[in-house]
Design an enzyme around this catalytic site. Structure first.
Site, PDB file in Angstrom:
ATOM      1  N   HIS A   1      -3.816   4.572   4.664  1.00 57.88           N
ATOM      2  CA  HIS A   1      -5.030   3.770   4.588  1.00 57.88           C
ATOM      3  C   HIS A   1      -6.113   4.504   3.795  1.00 57.88           C
ATOM      4  O   HIS A   1      -6.749   3.949   2.912  1.00 57.88           O
ATOM      5  CB  HIS A   1      -5.514   3.478   6.019  1.00 57.88           C
ATOM      6  CG  HIS A   1      -6.865   2.881   6.097  1.00 57.88           C
ATOM      7  ND1 HIS A   1      -7.147   1.623   5.616  1.00 57.88           N
ATOM      8  CD2 HIS A   1      -8.034   3.366   6.591  1.00 57.88           C
ATOM      9  CE1 HIS A   1      -8.430   1.361   5.825  1.00 57.88           C
ATOM     10  NE2 HIS A   1      -8.985   2.400   6.406  1.00 57.88           N
ATOM     11  N   TYR A  14       3.479   5.160  10.336  1.00 58.72           N
ATOM     12  CA  TYR A  14       3.822   3.892  10.975  1.00 58.72           C
ATOM     13  C   TYR A  14       4.435   2.881  10.012  1.00 58.72           C
ATOM     14  O   TYR A  14       4.874   1.820  10.415  1.00 58.72           O
ATOM     15  CB  TYR A  14       2.537   3.284  11.593  1.00 58.72           C
ATOM     16  CG  TYR A  14       1.372   3.345  10.619  1.00 58.72           C
ATOM     17  CD1 TYR A  14       1.217   2.381   9.626  1.00 58.72           C
ATOM     18  CD2 TYR A  14       0.462   4.404  10.655  1.00 58.72           C
ATOM     19  CE1 TYR A  14       0.201   2.465   8.696  1.00 58.72           C
ATOM     20  CE2 TYR A  14      -0.570   4.490   9.737  1.00 58.72           C
ATOM     21  CZ  TYR A  14      -0.695   3.519   8.756  1.00 58.72           C
ATOM     22  OH  TYR A  14      -1.696   3.609   7.843  1.00 58.72           O
ATOM     23  N   ARG A  62       0.866  -1.185   0.000  1.00 57.57           N
ATOM     24  CA  ARG A  62       0.000   0.000   0.000  1.00 57.57           C
ATOM     25  C   ARG A  62       0.898   1.228   0.000  1.00 57.57           C
ATOM     26  O   ARG A  62       1.494   1.563   1.014  1.00 57.57           O
ATOM     27  CB  ARG A  62      -0.899  -0.031   1.245  1.00 57.57           C
ATOM     28  CG  ARG A  62      -2.146   0.839   1.145  1.00 57.57           C
ATOM     29  CD  ARG A  62      -2.873   0.910   2.477  1.00 57.57           C
ATOM     30  NE  ARG A  62      -2.101   1.713   3.413  1.00 57.57           N
ATOM     31  CZ  ARG A  62      -2.176   1.606   4.738  1.00 57.57           C
ATOM     32  NH1 ARG A  62      -2.974   0.734   5.309  1.00 57.57           N
ATOM     33  NH2 ARG A  62      -1.436   2.386   5.509  1.00 57.57           N
TER      34      ARG A  62
HETATM   35  C1  LIG Z   1     -15.579  -5.941   9.706  1.00 57.81           C
HETATM   36  C2  LIG Z   1     -14.828  -4.678   9.590  1.00 57.81           C
HETATM   37  N1  LIG Z   1     -14.009  -4.286  10.597  1.00 57.81           N
HETATM   38  C3  LIG Z   1     -13.317  -3.128  10.497  1.00 57.81           C
HETATM   39  C4  LIG Z   1     -13.430  -2.327   9.399  1.00 57.81           C
HETATM   40  C5  LIG Z   1     -12.659  -1.000   9.295  1.00 57.81           C
HETATM   41  N2  LIG Z   1     -11.615  -1.120   8.257  1.00 57.81           N
HETATM   42  C6  LIG Z   1     -11.826  -0.719   6.999  1.00 57.81           C
HETATM   43  S1  LIG Z   1     -10.548  -1.074   5.982  1.00 57.81           S
HETATM   44  C7  LIG Z   1      -9.642  -1.736   7.263  1.00 57.81           C
HETATM   45  C8  LIG Z   1      -8.281  -2.323   6.982  1.00 57.81           C
HETATM   46  C9  LIG Z   1      -8.403  -3.392   5.965  1.00 57.81           C
HETATM   47  O1  LIG Z   1      -7.180  -3.993   5.739  1.00 57.81           O
HETATM   48  P1  LIG Z   1      -7.018  -5.039   4.564  1.00 57.81           P
HETATM   49  O2  LIG Z   1      -8.128  -5.999   4.568  1.00 57.81           O
HETATM   50  O3  LIG Z   1      -5.657  -5.596   4.640  1.00 57.81           O
HETATM   51  O4  LIG Z   1      -7.208  -4.181   3.257  1.00 57.81           O
HETATM   52  P2  LIG Z   1      -6.390  -2.889   2.824  1.00 57.81           P
HETATM   53  O5  LIG Z   1      -7.169  -1.713   3.325  1.00 57.81           O
HETATM   54  O6  LIG Z   1      -5.035  -2.959   3.407  1.00 57.81           O
HETATM   55  O7  LIG Z   1      -6.380  -2.933   1.356  1.00 57.81           O
HETATM   56  C10 LIG Z   1     -10.362  -1.679   8.452  1.00 57.81           C
HETATM   57  C11 LIG Z   1      -9.877  -2.155   9.744  1.00 57.81           C
HETATM   58  C12 LIG Z   1     -14.323  -2.760   8.395  1.00 57.81           C
HETATM   59  N3  LIG Z   1     -14.537  -2.029   7.290  1.00 57.81           N
HETATM   60  N4  LIG Z   1     -14.986  -3.924   8.502  1.00 57.81           N
END
Ligand SMILES: Cc1ncc(C[n+]2csc(CCOP(=O)(O)OP(=O)(O)O)c2C)c(N)n1
Lengths: 325, 334
Positions: free
Chosen positions: B248, B256, B244
């Protein structure tokens, strides 16, 4: 005319709908050769085969989630929860996905989740739930809870034909206790319409599911012993509620008792009471009374469960109290 | 670039480049609009995962079903979505695909067999599996493809969905976009396994771990898995490792993130990598790259203008129907 139990009525509805419409299929745990934990799907695997009666792994979220996927691509899935209690595992799929798809994307989700619910069968805390209120709070779902064999059959048919996600709560206590003569002709009972199970003028008793029979017992006794005539309304569909019939009855009787087997606080009775006070306050001669299960988990021991649940006697006493106003 | 990239024809490689570039440029425009305060809500971009998302979607046929998630603008574009529809969505306009009901990256399109995600990570996996079940039952010879982040892969729906798909041997492909961070959480705190693709063994399905910054490799691998699924041989799990390259979401400066790791992956920028490959192998020259860039820039300019001028939703729509009626257009594919 032939006699059918409540359970057989559900089985007949599934059979007839699967025969009528080949896009209807079933999925759930142990529903195939075994015929389901309660035998509701008995004979259907043999009649329609493994592609239309699909045994799934123990994965309620996958059962409900994949029903959604099938529903938006041309099929009409009917998913079975082995017990309504386990619907919690698929909760997110129902409230976040199924309920909102039409509002968000204009995509209809024609699916049914059948959920064997209710207590009085000594099932303890995790085989006795009446979880309808959780879903009542989520716009986009329809909720059905039949009490009679006729309604069990006719409402399930309507639920399968409806273009929305419907949770169909079938009461386990009634499965084999309710027996009725059902006509040979097709029965289709519309969603969203309550039924007057007993006519009366003095007090309106609003209920659904297995409590319909407790209310009818109480009403009979009140009439015999006190000449009180209670109008018993069986809601049949909990979402959307038939407010028209409820308000008509309240305007006639001016007294209301709401009875449900689900726990009291935040139950569907609370919403009905609120709507009555908003829309028919001037007609009321007494405060709206709610009778429901205690705000505790369902206890296991029969002595405790009897104390926990409403019954005809408790309803009878509550109505007498309301008649004093 | 991958050893066997020779199997793929040049026009496909050029299309991959065009789409990766289009994704990068469209997202850059969305970020610019965000900084101008024109975007409703937050913005998550796919910077660094474009090769994975674009190449996976491009490996699908028109009739196949795509379930993109929050960093998959590139997948929407590769499946045929227009820049205008995307911008309308981010600007919360009334003439967008959800009529203002859904946020930026959450939108469906029946005409393209795209089913939008909800926020709950992993929640689309069982739904995509259900679509695959339905395709199999209706003998439609199509496939459903869904993405999940390495973070989201720890949600229960990942297991329930993939296991059911495996048991039923469904035409389903799940792509793990392993970009090494879930919000601020590094992989060491997310899972213990060396490869997430090893989970496939537990389901009795094939698993692949590949370089997710290599568009051609991703295309090849996904294409194979999709055709395998189409032929009735069941699902596959493909872990595409990338990085990434930004925070975020647009508000996050990603303080971080490990500095060394960032340096390493800046050299693997999927866009630069693909461009270099095409130039080096004489598949494209500098002039044609410029021309492609110019064409995309014009499209973005035009779409931005139209999107900004578009009307907002009517407040009445807030009361919009929550139930479908019998007159509604029903299923995808109808
Ligand atoms: C069930 C759930 N818990 C928490 C979130 C909040 N949230 C949105 S994106 C994210 C990180 C997701 O990480 P990853 O699956 O690795 O995808 P990336 O964003 O790194 O592409 C979080 C914690 C959410 N959308 N759904």
């Amino acid at each position: 005319m032939a006699t059918s139990t409540y359970l057989e009525a559900i089985n007949q509805a599934l059979f007839e709908e699967m025969e009528r419409d080949e896009s209807v299929f079933l999925l759930g745990e142990d529903i195939g050769i075994y015929g389901g934990a309660f035998k509701v799907t008995k004979g259907l695997y043999k009649a329609f085969g493994g592609d239309r009666v699909i045994d799934t792994p123990i994965s309620e979220s996958a059962i409900i989630g994949s029903a959604i996927g099938a529903a938006i691509t041309g099929l009409r899935p009917v998913a079975e929860m082995q017990f309504a209690d386990f619907i919690t595992v698929g909760f997110n799929q129902l409230v976040a996905n199924a309920a909102t798809l039409y509002y968000r994307h204009n995509i209809p989700v024609p699916m049914v989740v059948r959920a064997p619910s209710g207590g009085g069968i000594r099932g303890g805390p995790f085989h006795s739930r009446n979880p309808e209120a959780w879903f009542f709070h989520q716009p986009g779902l329809k909720i059905v809870a039949p009490a009679t064999a006729r309604d069990a059959k006719g409402l399930l048919k309507s639920s399968i034909r409806d273009n929305n996600p419907v949770i169909y709560f079938e009461h386990k206590y009634l499965y084999r206790r309710v027996k009725e003569e059902l006509p040979k002709e097709e029965i289709v009972v519309p969603l969203g319409k309550a039924n007057i199970s007993r006519e009366g003028d003095d007090v309106t008793v609003i209920t659904y599911g297995a409590m319909v029979f407790e209310c009818l017992d109480a009403a009979k006794k009140l009439f015999e012993e006190h000449d009180i005539s209670a109008q018993v309304i069986d809601l049949r569909t909990l979402q959307p509620l038939d407010m028209e019939l409820i308000l008509q009855s309240v305007q006639k009787t001016s007294r209301v008792v709401i009875v449900h087997e689900a726990s009291l606080s935040g139950g569907i009775g609370a919403e009905i009471a609120a709507r009555i006070s908003e829309k028919a306050f001037e007609y009321l001669d007494a405060p709206v009374k709610r009778i429901a299960s205690l705000d505790t988990p369902t206890p296991f021991s029969p002595i405790l469960e009897n104390e926990f649940m409403p019954n005809a006697e408790k309803i009878y006493n509550a109505i007498l109290e309301i008649m004093k106003f | 670039m991958s050893e066997s990239s020779g199997n793929i024809e040049d026009p496909v490689k050029i299309e991959l480049f065009r789409l990766v570039l289009k994704t990068r440029m469209t997202e850059d425009r969305i970020i610019a609009l965000y900084r101008q305060g024109k975007i409703v809500g937050g913005v998550y971009t796919g910077r660094g995962v474009e090769a994975t998302t674009v190449a996976s979607a491009l490996a699908l046929e028109k009739k196949d079903y795509l379930f993109p998630i929050h960093r998959d603008l590139g997948a929407h574009l590769a499946k045929g979505q227009t820049i205008l529809n995307i911008l309308l969505q981010y600007l919360g306009k009334g003439n967008n695909l959800t009529k203002g009901k859904e946020s930026g990256i959450h939108f469906s399109d029946r005409s393209l067999n795209i089913i939008g995600n909800i926020s709950h990570l992993g929640a689309m996996i069982p739904v995509a599996v259900g679509v695959a079940l339905s395709l199999k039952l209706q003998k439609q010879n199509s496939v459903a493809l869904n993405f999940i982040g390495e973070g989201g892969s720890n949600i229960g729906d990942f297991h329930e969905g993939l296991n059911f798909a495996a048991v039923q041997q469904l035409p389903f492909v799940l792509i793990i976009e392993n970009n090494q961070y879930a919000y601020s959480t590094p992989v060491e705190k997310e899972y213990r396994a060396r490869y997430l693709s090893d989970r496939a063994k537990g389901y009795g399905i094939p698993g692949y771990h590949i370089d997710g910054t290599d568009a051609i490799k991703v295309y090849q691998t996904v294409k194979e898995a999709v055709e395998r699924a189409r032929s009735g041989k069941g699902p596959a799990l493909i872990e595409c490792k990338s990085f990434r390259m930004v925070g975020h979401s647009a508000h996050d400066d990603a303080f971080y993130v490990d500095k060394e790791l960032r340096k390493k992956y800046e050299k693997k920028d999927p866009l630069i990598k693909l461009e270099k490959y095409l130039l080096k192998n004489n598949i494209l020259d500098h002039d044609s790259v410029d021309r492609i860039r110019q064409e995309i820039a014009e499209k973005i300019e035009d779409a931005t203008e139209k999107a900004i001028e578009s009307p907002l939703p009517d407040p009445e729509w807030a009361y919009g129907a929550i139930y479908a009626s019998n007159s509604d257009r029903m299923a995808y594919g109808d």
